[in-house]
Design an enzyme around this catalytic site. Sequence first.
Site, PDB file in Angstrom:
ATOM      1  N   ARG A   1       8.175 -17.974   4.399  1.00  0.00           N
ATOM      2  CA  ARG A   1       7.964 -18.457   5.763  1.00  0.00           C
ATOM      3  C   ARG A   1       9.292 -18.677   6.481  1.00  0.00           C
ATOM      4  NH1 ARG A   1       2.411 -20.219   5.690  1.00  0.00           N
ATOM      5  NH2 ARG A   1       1.705 -19.492   3.649  1.00  0.00           N
TER       6      ARG A   1
ATOM      7  N   ASP B   1      -2.084 -16.827   2.839  1.00  0.00           N
ATOM      8  CA  ASP B   1      -1.376 -17.459   1.729  1.00  0.00           C
ATOM      9  C   ASP B   1      -1.874 -16.897   0.392  1.00  0.00           C
ATOM     10  OD1 ASP B   1       0.164 -19.163   0.266  1.00  0.00           O
ATOM     11  OD2 ASP B   1      -0.579 -20.985   1.180  1.00  0.00           O
ATOM     12  N   ASP B   2      -0.979 -16.295  -0.384  1.00  0.00           N
ATOM     13  CA  ASP B   2      -1.276 -15.809  -1.743  1.00  0.00           C
ATOM     14  C   ASP B   2      -2.222 -14.610  -1.773  1.00  0.00           C
ATOM     15  OD1 ASP B   2       0.287 -17.916  -2.549  1.00  0.00           O
ATOM     16  OD2 ASP B   2      -1.236 -18.903  -3.759  1.00  0.00           O
TER      17      ASP B   2
ATOM     18  N   LYS C   1      -0.956 -23.743   8.086  1.00  0.00           N
ATOM     19  CA  LYS C   1       0.022 -24.207   7.095  1.00  0.00           C
ATOM     20  C   LYS C   1       1.446 -24.096   7.619  1.00  0.00           C
ATOM     21  CE  LYS C   1       1.765 -22.984   2.491  1.00  0.00           C
ATOM     22  NZ  LYS C   1       1.440 -22.440   1.168  1.00  0.00           N
TER      23      LYS C   1
ATOM     24  N   HIS D   1       4.586 -25.979   5.760  1.00  0.00           N
ATOM     25  CA  HIS D   1       5.312 -25.937   4.482  1.00  0.00           C
ATOM     26  C   HIS D   1       6.793 -25.600   4.634  1.00  0.00           C
ATOM     27  CE1 HIS D   1       4.742 -25.241  -0.125  1.00  0.00           C
ATOM     28  NE2 HIS D   1       5.114 -26.472   0.175  1.00  0.00           N
TER      29      HIS D   1
ATOM     30  N   LYS E   1       2.533 -13.690  -8.050  1.00  0.00           N
ATOM     31  CA  LYS E   1       3.296 -14.635  -7.228  1.00  0.00           C
ATOM     32  C   LYS E   1       4.335 -15.341  -8.103  1.00  0.00           C
ATOM     33  CE  LYS E   1       2.385 -19.213  -5.137  1.00  0.00           C
ATOM     34  NZ  LYS E   1       1.294 -20.157  -4.786  1.00  0.00           N
TER      35      LYS E   1
ATOM     36  N   HIS F   1      -4.957 -19.512  -0.701  1.00  0.00           N
ATOM     37  CA  HIS F   1      -4.321 -20.374  -1.694  1.00  0.00           C
ATOM     38  C   HIS F   1      -5.376 -21.270  -2.330  1.00  0.00           C
ATOM     39  CE1 HIS F   1      -1.612 -23.363  -3.428  1.00  0.00           C
ATOM     40  NE2 HIS F   1      -0.561 -22.668  -3.049  1.00  0.00           N
TER      41      HIS F   1
ATOM     42  N   ASP G   1       2.219 -14.167   2.618  1.00  0.00           N
ATOM     43  CA  ASP G   1       3.539 -14.735   2.311  1.00  0.00           C
ATOM     44  C   ASP G   1       4.079 -14.238   0.973  1.00  0.00           C
ATOM     45  OD1 ASP G   1       1.699 -16.148   0.786  1.00  0.00           O
ATOM     46  OD2 ASP G   1       2.509 -18.131   1.247  1.00  0.00           O
ATOM     47  N   ASN G   2       3.182 -13.966   0.013  1.00  0.00           N
ATOM     48  CA  ASN G   2       3.593 -13.465  -1.299  1.00  0.00           C
ATOM     49  C   ASN G   2       2.377 -12.845  -1.959  1.00  0.00           C
ATOM     50  OD1 ASN G   2       3.732 -16.878  -1.647  1.00  0.00           O
ATOM     51  ND2 ASN G   2       2.183 -15.781  -2.825  1.00  0.00           N
TER      52      ASN G   2
ATOM     53  N   CYS H   1       5.875 -19.233  -1.175  1.00  0.00           N
ATOM     54  CA  CYS H   1       5.488 -19.436   0.218  1.00  0.00           C
ATOM     55  C   CYS H   1       6.581 -19.982   1.138  1.00  0.00           C
ATOM     56  CB  CYS H   1       4.237 -20.295   0.309  1.00  0.00           C
ATOM     57  SG  CYS H   1       4.222 -21.715  -0.783  1.00  0.00           S
TER      58      CYS H   1
END
Length: 772
Positions: free
Chosen positions: A90, A48-49, A144, A146, A414, A239, A349-350, A86
């Site tokens: 996903r 994540d991130d 995660k 989300h 992001k 994240h 994810d990003n 995110c």
Amino acid sequence: MTTDPTRRDPYAGFPGRIGRTFADSEPSWPPRTAPGEKAPNIVVVLVDDMGYSDIGPFGSEIATPTLDTLAEEGVRLSNYHTMPLCSPARAALLTGLNPHRVGYSMVANSDPGFPGYGMEIADDIPTLAELLHDTGYATYAVGKWHLVRDSASNAADDRDNWPLNKGFDQYYGVLEGLTSLFHPHQLVRDNSPLDIDEFPDDYYYTDDITDQAISMVKSLRAHDPDKPFFLYLAHNAVHGPLQAKAEDIARHRGRYDEGWDVLRERRFAAQLAAGLLPPGTELPDRNSEAGFDVPAWDSLTEEQQRLYARYMEVYAALVDNIDQNLARLTDTLEALGELDNTIIVFTSDNGGTGEGGPEGTRSYFSRFVHHPALPGDWTPDVDRDPELIGGPRSLVHYPRGWGMASNTPFRLYKGHTYAGGVRVPFVLSWPRGAREGLLAPGVRTQYQYVTDIAPTLLGLAGLERPAQRRGTALQEPDGISFTPVLADPDHASTHPEQYCEMTGNRSYYRDGHKLVTLHRPGTPYDDSEWALYDIRTDPTEIHDLAAERPGLVKELSEAWEAAAWRNGVFPLPDGTGALARRNPAEQRLARPLTLLPGTPELERYRSSRLVSMRSFEITVVIDATGEGVLVSHGDQGGGYSLYVEDGRLHLAYNEYGVLHETDAGPLAPGEHVIVLAAEAEKGLRWSFTVSVDGEVRATPPSVHQLIGMAPFQGISVGIDRKSPVSWPLFERHRSFRYGGVLRSVTYTPGAPGPDAPEAVAAALKQAAAAFE
């Protein structure tokens, strides 16, 4: 015999023979659904991130030996693109469809009432897990999720969009977008939130979800020696809030003292040496756009440099720990003899984030409050001991200069459709596939997109996406398998063009050219904001060709417009504040609520509807006085609690990391009615009054309201679960379960405060009516 259409013949379609006895009958069994004999296991590790340059194979100085090995034996996609945020990324990864079509124009924390914001994966859009499960794969998800709206993350929800209803056999993790890595706010196993009072002192979430993944794989092999599996391992790291184990942080002490400018140069040199970028690629200047700009490291004071370097030490420790846990997983697969036939995908994810602001924060939830009436005394950071940074007591994020370095060599962050938001590392390893010519190890510079992952993995597994599933015609995918690119380094990209949109930031890619905007909220969506780049020769998006090639700008902008209508992108966000709008049905959540002792912790979003941006009262009825917490709501990032210690009643208020303690006097033995009243005042403040049996006991000074994502941990009755509101109280008594007799705790929400969205909207409406 009459035929009853509602009663099926129990023998209809049976291929065996039925007689009166077993001796007169011939048995038959339905065929077992199973993929091919050599079907590979599939592991998707989604971070994540994480920015483009944060792992060794993409230029990082952080030791990632496990990823180094996977990259050396597999393929690196150096021109892989994803969504800038995110939940949309996903949704695209797991379905192979553009996220707006799936209903994820935004993170799953909004509900403005339009199709692109539905936040639900429809039945005619199967996930990769569902398709693999249909063919005989075991399917597991940890970490995660989300992909369920925050308002649907509670134990009373229908769970239609929870992992088990989207193709996974087992799930363990956090449904929302972020959490504390030391004290996760709501862990879910399969379809049930876990009722946890305390975590062990050595608990760490990244280790935990890896333990769970390993356990799932071991259990599968103990029960079935042949069944392949799909494991979706979705980290909450890296994240924010940034939290890492002390021993991991220690390994990175002093590494970032030279600052982000030096780090960018070193990572860029490593990327060029590795062939990740075309010859002649230039490193852009530091981000300079208003609101996203980064100062020169040398312009900072020594005190700032020491503090900022500490943030990056914690971030590096998070990356380090991810690699360590990936090693534990691959070691398990090796011990089982399965690593050779396991496809492992590692990506983000990003891109890396700039949300920590110019100076970073030790007050995570106050930093991310965005409100037009934010008062001048609002503090997006709190002065805390730097030694607490990275630990369970401090919810931090790094300054955006480190996000810029994370995204080396690209611009912005992001949330943006510039490369910093959408170009991330991508590694794919499959030893058996490499031996059999399905994968030629090395770097690929072809453009590929996040929607391509699902069809590629299906293709590598020898499977085709069906046209129908369970009698329902399926929506066509947008992704295109890049299996030919994996096998042949010279094969053309399989994804020649792609639109993108995120909170008004737009882009369109076609055959090496990219049209892109940096949209300023509230400004018009017109052609003047388009920039044009040839990313074949200018991948870092430095040289804007829009003025030189107006015809191509017009062509690609029209292509974006057509793609936006076709994919459900409209309406675009504007200055109306519609993204803050919620379903009117949620108004029922602001009714009075009585909680009895033994009630599991109330979920975060459900809890917030009782107090957020409004006045409220909490009535606590006790039948016998004792020691302990009466009610708590929140954690180290912000919250409040009422407790009794040494015979005295106390209010603890954690103002985004600053603790205020109020002594409300002795509490005599016997029955009592205790009321905590909060009055919402202008300037986003609360004034509290503590009363006992109708007598006012305390009126502490007003404090900033907890809004946005705070309080992050939900309401607990008779205990302060997991991350405490008051750390000193936690050190004295841990979760401090109430020892008297507690009858009930009742929340009575009052009127919205003067700065609440409802009140602001009503005032504007009245003002407009006065001029009609």
